[in-house]
Enzyme design. Sequence first.
Site, mmCIF file in Angstrom:
data_model
loop_
_atom_site.group_PDB
_atom_site.id
_atom_site.type_symbol
_atom_site.label_atom_id
_atom_site.label_comp_id
_atom_site.label_asym_id
_atom_site.label_seq_id
_atom_site.Cartn_x
_atom_site.Cartn_y
_atom_site.Cartn_z
ATOM 1 N N THR A 33 56.937 -4.530 -9.999
ATOM 2 C CA THR A 33 55.963 -3.636 -10.631
ATOM 3 C C THR A 33 55.555 -2.556 -9.631
ATOM 4 O OG1 THR A 33 55.154 -5.359 -12.099
ATOM 5 C CG2 THR A 33 53.619 -3.581 -11.632
ATOM 6 N N LYS A 102 51.051 -7.480 -1.205
ATOM 7 C CA LYS A 102 51.348 -6.906 -2.506
ATOM 8 C C LYS A 102 50.134 -7.048 -3.417
ATOM 9 C CE LYS A 102 55.186 -7.662 -4.597
ATOM 10 N NZ LYS A 102 55.113 -6.254 -5.074
ATOM 11 N N GLU A 111 54.261 -11.466 -9.708
ATOM 12 C CA GLU A 111 55.298 -11.059 -8.752
ATOM 13 C C GLU A 111 55.652 -12.215 -7.806
ATOM 14 O OE1 GLU A 111 54.283 -6.273 -8.430
ATOM 15 O OE2 GLU A 111 53.261 -7.666 -7.119
#
Length: 262
Positions: A33, A102, A111
């Site tokens: 993403t 992240k 993720e």
Amino acid sequence: MGGQLSPIDKAKFVAAKQASEYVTSGMKVGLGTGSTAAWLVQCLGEMVREEGLKIKGVPTSNRTAKLARDVGIDVIALDEAKWLDITIDGTDEYDDELTLIKGGGGAHLREKIVATASDRMIVIADASKKVDTLGAFPLPLEVVPFGLPITQNLIAETLTGMDVLGNEVVQRMQGDEPFVTDEGNFILDLHLKRIGNPRQLSLVINQIPGVVENGLFIDICDVVIVGHADGTVTTRDITNDTSDVVRFEVLDDENIFSDMAD
Ligand code: 5RP
């Protein structure tokens, strides 16, 4: 994106282009993403449409699922895929050990689940994401809405015993409303400035009951591919201990993926 790419978009594009070469027909691919991952999805979509690449994509967010479908990638759920050959994603920071921060896009929970369910994780980035010490980028935590003030207090208390420089905890907002993840949770951004011991911090923070997952990716990423505005791409594979440099020609007036509108 109208014709001319900005230097940063060129860097992201060439990193994504190089990463797409790791993907072959028959693979189940985790799709990251964010803006860099979006370039990857575009590259793979082009390979599907024009070169007959046959893959199943497992998106890490609703946003990526929509983009992947739009560009022609066959999208399946992680439950159906069960295990993936590869995940390719962006990052907010990475260090020499390929430890990552992240979650800048609020998707780090999915993720991390997707990357952990993959034989390999490749991170694609521009050179600005490399740091000596993690922590300048605020560390995202996905937290459940229930008991939020209690969770915030516990996080603040926990940070006092950690090897970090800052301790500000800020709830992520979207306009006037709390940012809500695809899992229906909130995000707290920890402004730590410097994370001296990511492994310890990750373990301790995840012990707090209201915390679902933090944005530190430790021992998950195998390869980092870094793009530069001049078309140069460096690849570092820490599992095979190899490094490689290639250069793509990106013409200034090249109209790549003009459907990637602003
Ligand atoms: C989303 C992420 C992204 O990979 C990260 O924020 C990098 O995004 P970008 O490629 O737009 O800089 O972790 O949750």
